[in-house]
Design a protein around this motif. Structure first.
Motif, mmCIF file in Angstrom:
data_model
loop_
_atom_site.group_PDB
_atom_site.id
_atom_site.type_symbol
_atom_site.label_atom_id
_atom_site.label_comp_id
_atom_site.label_asym_id
_atom_site.label_seq_id
_atom_site.Cartn_x
_atom_site.Cartn_y
_atom_site.Cartn_z
ATOM 1 N N GLU A 114 0.983 -1.148 -0.046
ATOM 2 C CA GLU A 114 -0.021 -0.051 -0.010
ATOM 3 C C GLU A 114 0.810 1.322 0.122
ATOM 4 O O GLU A 114 0.992 1.894 0.896
ATOM 5 C CB GLU A 114 -0.984 -0.052 1.255
ATOM 6 C CG GLU A 114 -2.112 1.038 1.225
ATOM 7 C CD GLU A 114 -3.155 0.608 0.135
ATOM 8 O OE1 GLU A 114 -4.192 1.318 0.229
ATOM 9 O OE2 GLU A 114 -2.967 -0.409 -0.497
ATOM 10 N N LYS B 96 2.485 1.731 -6.397
ATOM 11 C CA LYS B 96 1.398 1.302 -7.423
ATOM 12 C C LYS B 96 1.431 1.999 -8.474
ATOM 13 O O LYS B 96 1.001 1.532 -9.438
ATOM 14 C CB LYS B 96 0.162 1.606 -6.577
ATOM 15 C CG LYS B 96 -0.240 0.565 -5.375
ATOM 16 C CD LYS B 96 -1.375 0.641 -4.658
ATOM 17 C CE LYS B 96 -1.556 -0.575 -3.609
ATOM 18 N NZ LYS B 96 -1.526 -1.849 -3.987
ATOM 19 N N SER C 149 -7.101 -2.539 -8.849
ATOM 20 C CA SER C 149 -6.124 -2.296 -7.832
ATOM 21 C C SER C 149 -6.756 -3.017 -6.693
ATOM 22 O O SER C 149 -7.878 -2.982 -6.310
ATOM 23 C CB SER C 149 -5.743 -1.001 -7.398
ATOM 24 O OG SER C 149 -5.098 -0.904 -6.363
ATOM 25 N N THR D 102 -6.092 -1.803 -3.711
ATOM 26 C CA THR D 102 -5.799 -1.121 -2.685
ATOM 27 C C THR D 102 -7.065 -0.747 -1.573
ATOM 28 O O THR D 102 -8.065 -0.870 -1.816
ATOM 29 C CB THR D 102 -5.710 0.406 -3.241
ATOM 30 O OG1 THR D 102 -5.176 1.432 -2.281
ATOM 31 C CG2 THR D 102 -6.574 0.937 -4.063
ATOM 32 N N SER D 103 -6.416 -0.517 -0.350
ATOM 33 C CA SER D 103 -7.556 -0.509 0.816
ATOM 34 C C SER D 103 -8.039 0.943 0.819
ATOM 35 O O SER D 103 -9.121 1.169 1.497
ATOM 36 C CB SER D 103 -6.766 -1.171 1.859
ATOM 37 O OG SER D 103 -5.679 -0.269 2.317
ATOM 38 N N CYS D 104 -7.324 1.990 0.370
ATOM 39 C CA CYS D 104 -7.804 3.391 0.773
ATOM 40 C C CYS D 104 -7.199 4.507 -0.043
ATOM 41 O O CYS D 104 -7.511 5.558 -0.045
ATOM 42 C CB CYS D 104 -7.317 3.817 2.154
ATOM 43 S SG CYS D 104 -5.691 3.742 2.497
ATOM 44 N N HIS E 52 -11.367 -3.782 -4.280
ATOM 45 C CA HIS E 52 -10.587 -3.855 -2.765
ATOM 46 C C HIS E 52 -11.188 -4.909 -2.154
ATOM 47 O O HIS E 52 -12.382 -5.084 -1.544
ATOM 48 C CB HIS E 52 -10.921 -2.546 -2.044
ATOM 49 C CG HIS E 52 -10.372 -2.662 -0.513
ATOM 50 N ND1 HIS E 52 -11.493 -2.329 0.548
ATOM 51 C CD2 HIS E 52 -9.436 -3.255 0.044
ATOM 52 C CE1 HIS E 52 -10.800 -2.519 1.805
ATOM 53 N NE2 HIS E 52 -9.669 -3.188 1.432
ATOM 54 N N TYR F 113 -1.223 0.369 10.168
ATOM 55 C CA TYR F 113 -1.983 1.137 9.103
ATOM 56 C C TYR F 113 -2.300 2.590 9.413
ATOM 57 O O TYR F 113 -3.054 3.109 9.303
ATOM 58 C CB TYR F 113 -3.492 0.541 9.394
ATOM 59 C CG TYR F 113 -3.400 -1.040 8.668
ATOM 60 C CD1 TYR F 113 -3.129 -1.272 7.427
ATOM 61 C CD2 TYR F 113 -3.358 -1.881 9.735
ATOM 62 C CE1 TYR F 113 -3.192 -2.643 6.713
ATOM 63 C CE2 TYR F 113 -3.312 -3.364 8.933
ATOM 64 C CZ TYR F 113 -3.383 -3.656 7.660
ATOM 65 O OH TYR F 113 -3.258 -4.866 7.198
ATOM 66 N N GLY G 28 -2.600 5.214 6.719
ATOM 67 C CA GLY G 28 -3.798 5.035 5.775
ATOM 68 C C GLY G 28 -5.175 5.660 6.715
ATOM 69 O O GLY G 28 -6.017 6.240 6.373
#
Length: 281
Positions: A94, A99, A118, A120-122, A142, A217, A220
Motif C-alpha cells: 500500500e 502502485k 487495484s 488498494t485499501s484506501c 478492494h 495502518y 492510511g
C-alpha cells in the motif's frame, strides 16, 4: 469476459489469495513478481493451503486441488504475465508511488480491452490512475484480507472509468464466488475502512491499545479519518432513508422478522461452533 486468463501483480498474501479465488473459479492465473524465489515460496504456500482446504472439505470450486494448482503459473516478466489476460489484479504494498509506477508500466503494455484493477485499501482511484492512457479501463477491487475466506469486494471506479468496466468487474467477482459491492463514487477509505477505522479510532480513545494495528495502518487511518465530518445527529433525512431501505429489505411484519431472526441465530450458532473448534485445536 471471453478469456479465462487473469494476471495477478504481486505474490504476497493478498496476491496468493486472489490467485486461489480465480483458480477456484476455473481461470488460468499468471502470478507475477520481481523475484523468482518469492514466487516459488508463494506457489508452495498456495499448494499447502489448497491441500489442507481439500482435506478439510472447505476447498472452493468444483475442481480438485491438483487441477486448481495446475491453473496457476508464475512469471518474473510483467509483459509475459499479462499477455492474453482480460483482467489484471494489482496486489503490491500500500504505497502510492509504487502502485502508480506499476500501473504506468502496465499502461504501456496492455491493449484497449483489458481491465486494470487495484487491491488498494484506501488510495483513491483518481490518485492511482489519473493520466494513464487506459484510465477508462481502470478500477479498484478492494478485497477483505484474505479474499479467499472473506468474499466482500468493494468496486470503486475512477471518475473516468467506463461503466462497462464496472459491470464486467462486478460480474467477474460474482462468477468467482465473491460478494461485490459497487460504490458510485470514490471516497477515502471507501466504505469498509471508513467503518472499520471509525471503530478502531473510538476503541483507541476508549482503551488506548491496538498498537500492532495502528503501527501498520497508521498513515492510511489518519488519511481516512481526516476526511470525516462532524459527528452526525442520527436523525432527519438520512434516518428516513435508512428506515425506508431496511423496511424494503426486511418488512416489519412478524413473518419476515421471525425468519430474519432465525437466520441470524443460525449464523451465530455456526460462529460459536467454529470458535469452539478453534479453541480445541
Amino acid at each position: 469476459m471471453e478469456s479465462t486468463h487473469v494476471a495477478i501483480i504481486g505474490s504476497g498474501l493478498i496476491g496468493c489469495s486472489w490467485a486461489m479465488v480465480f483458480a477456484a473459479g476455473g481461470f488460468k492465473v499468471k502470478l507475477y513478481d520481481i523475484a523468482q524465489q518469492q514466487l516459488t515460496t508463494a506457489l508452495e504456500n498456495v499448494r499447502k493451503q489448497m491441500k489442507e482446504l481439500e482435506e478439510s472439505g472447505f476447498l472452493k470450486g468444483t475442481l480438485s486441488a491438483e487441477k486448481q494448482l495446475a491453473l496457476i503459473s508464475v512469471c518474473t516478466d510483467m509483459k509475459a504475465a499479462v499477455e492474453g489476460a482480460t483482467f489484471i489484479q494489482e496486489c503490491t504494498p500500500e504505497n502510492l508511488e509504487l502502485k502508480k509506477k506499476i500501473f504506468s508500466q502496465l499502461d504501456l503494455i496492455v491493449d484497449d480491452s483489458v481491465i486494470l484493477s487495484s487491491s488498494t485499501s484506501c488510495l483513491l482511484p483518481s490518485k492511482l490512475f489519473t493520466g494513464l492512457k487506459h484510465v477508462k479501463q481502470c478500477i479498484v477491487s478492494h478485497p477483505v484480507n484474505p479474499p479467499y475466506f472473506v468474499p466482500l469486494v468493494e468496486i470503486v471506479p475512477h471518475p473516468e472509468t467506463d461503466p462497462s468496466v464496472t459491470e464486467k468487474t462486478y460480474a467477474l467477482m460474482k462468477k468467482v464466488g465473491q460478494s461485490p459491492v459497487k460504490l458510485n463514487r470514490e471516497i477515502e477509505g471507501f466504505v469498509l475502512n471508513r467503518l472499520q477505522y471509525a471503530v478502531i479510532s473510538e476503541a483507541w480513545r476508549l482503551v488506548g491499545v491496538f498498537q500492532i494495528i495502528v503501527e501498520r495502518y497508521r498513515e492510511g487511518m489518519k488519511l481516512v479519518l481526516n476526511t470525516f465530518g462532524p459527528v452526525p445527529e442520527f436523525s432527519g433525512e438520512i434516518e428516513q432513508k435508512i428506515n425506508q431501505a431496511m423496511s424494503e429489505k426486511v418488512p416489519a411484519i412478524p413473518k419476515h422478522l421471525g425468519a430474519r431472526r432465525e437466520w441470524r441465530d443460525d449464523c451465530l450458532i455456526g460462529l460459536a461452533k467454529l470458535k469452539k473448534q478453534m479453541k480445541s485445536n
